[in-house]
Design an enzyme around this catalytic site. Sequence first.
Site, PDB file in Angstrom:
ATOM      1  N   ASP A 241      -7.995  -5.363  -0.168  1.00 59.05           N
ATOM      2  CA  ASP A 241      -8.418  -6.273  -1.110  1.00 59.05           C
ATOM      3  C   ASP A 241      -8.019  -7.668  -1.075  1.00 59.05           C
ATOM      4  OD1 ASP A 241      -7.393  -3.459  -3.167  1.00 59.05           O
ATOM      5  OD2 ASP A 241      -9.356  -4.186  -3.129  1.00 59.05           O
TER       6      ASP A 241
ATOM      7  N   HIS B 242       0.977  -1.201  -0.006  1.00 59.64           N
ATOM      8  CA  HIS B 242      -0.026  -0.114   0.038  1.00 59.64           C
ATOM      9  C   HIS B 242       0.913   1.192  -0.074  1.00 59.64           C
ATOM     10  CE1 HIS B 242      -3.155   2.671   1.217  1.00 59.64           C
ATOM     11  NE2 HIS B 242      -3.935   1.700   0.897  1.00 59.64           N
TER      12      HIS B 242
END
Length: 390
Positions: A327, A273
């Site tokens: 996700d 991320h």
Amino acid sequence: MTTMQAAPTGPIFDKGLANTIAAETQMSFIDGGKGVLEYVGIDIDALARNSTYEETVYLLWNCRLPKQHELDALKSALQAEYEIPDAIYDMIKSFPRDAVPMHALRTLVSALALHDADAESSETTPSGIESAKRQALRLVAKTPTLIANFDRHRAGKPFVRPDKSFDIATNFLWMLNGEKPTEAMARGLDICLILHADHGLNASTFAARVTIATLSDMYSAMTTAVGTLKGPLHGGANEEVMIMLDEIGSMENVEPFVKGKLERKELIMGFGHRVYKAYDPRATYLKTFAKQIATDTGNLRLFEMSQKIEGIVLAAKADKGIFPNVDFYSATTYHCLGIKTDLFTCMFAMSRMSGWAGHCIEQLQDNRLIRPQAKYNGPHAAPYVAMAQR
Ligand code: SDX
């Protein structure tokens, strides 16, 4: 730069804008080092456990939790806007049945503008902002109808009109499957919608702000955002995680598959991320939730494979700050909810429509055209050479 050199006074080149603050917001706060996400100061875990998507939308748009009558009023206003024009149903019928769902959604969100008298107003005046809020409500209310009925169309099934007595999560599953979902399934989707609603200045939100900052309209900004979310480095990752799980196929294949990708320096989708260098708090919640719903639906193998993937990647990459992101476990969750893999990113968009719209309203409330500079590295003083001399 040594300590002796003066700090740069002119524009700085910040590739990917990782070190640039481009807007202010009151909606979501992220502490990437500690793995913290708050919506208007409330921890995401508390909201996932106690709130609903409609209440979260109210919180994001009003910067406070609603009183019961205020929540009831928002739910009623959303329900009143679930339905889409017949012309949009006709448009869905014209789509190829093998159309990519995010192409279909991007097209349909754009087409909704043709049927909204408010669509051409996005001034920064109080009336312009009120118009933007009306458009935002319609977009949040209608997106589930678009997605569910596109899926019905491509499956050769009749459209299912929205049921205005249902909340957003229940209504979506009702339209998608043609039957009322169990409370557990509806709550599962509701939690996913809460977790995906807003997340600072992520790529699709930034794209939406750039669009609305030109005083274009909300539908154009949402179309920009849907298109941006589609990418596998962003919202498209959840589909790629499920594709990866299907490709791995069994627990035995997990280690060779994942270690092979790492050795080839390939990305493991659902990990890493730009901001979180710790566990994404949404993944923390989703991991627990995925285990429960996988157990309840006979998909525990998927969860166990995911856990094994996580263990291998963390062992290899935790020092680089590579952890599961939102996700990774949302893939198993959506699969267990009976959502087709190629609809996962549409689910992300369904939820994030509220965050995108909220950011657009914040932008209009304190607008400045967003126009960064580019670092030119081409030639100068080049002559124009006539064709005959080239
Ligand atoms: C979302 O921004 C948001 O808030 C987004 C989001 C939201 O709610 O809106 O949180 C939703 O988009 C989550 C992210 C979903 N994307 C993926 O899961 C795709 C896989 N992840 C990577 O593409 C990556 O982690 C990014 C794009 C998400 C972030 O990448 P950065 O910040 O640009 O970091 P980088 O690519 O420079 O990586 C740094 C290092 C690199 O290694 P080196 O070149 O230094 O050796 O970490 C490695 C990368 O190769 N790395 C990974 C990896 N992610 C980063 N290695 C393997 N697998 C990965 N997933």
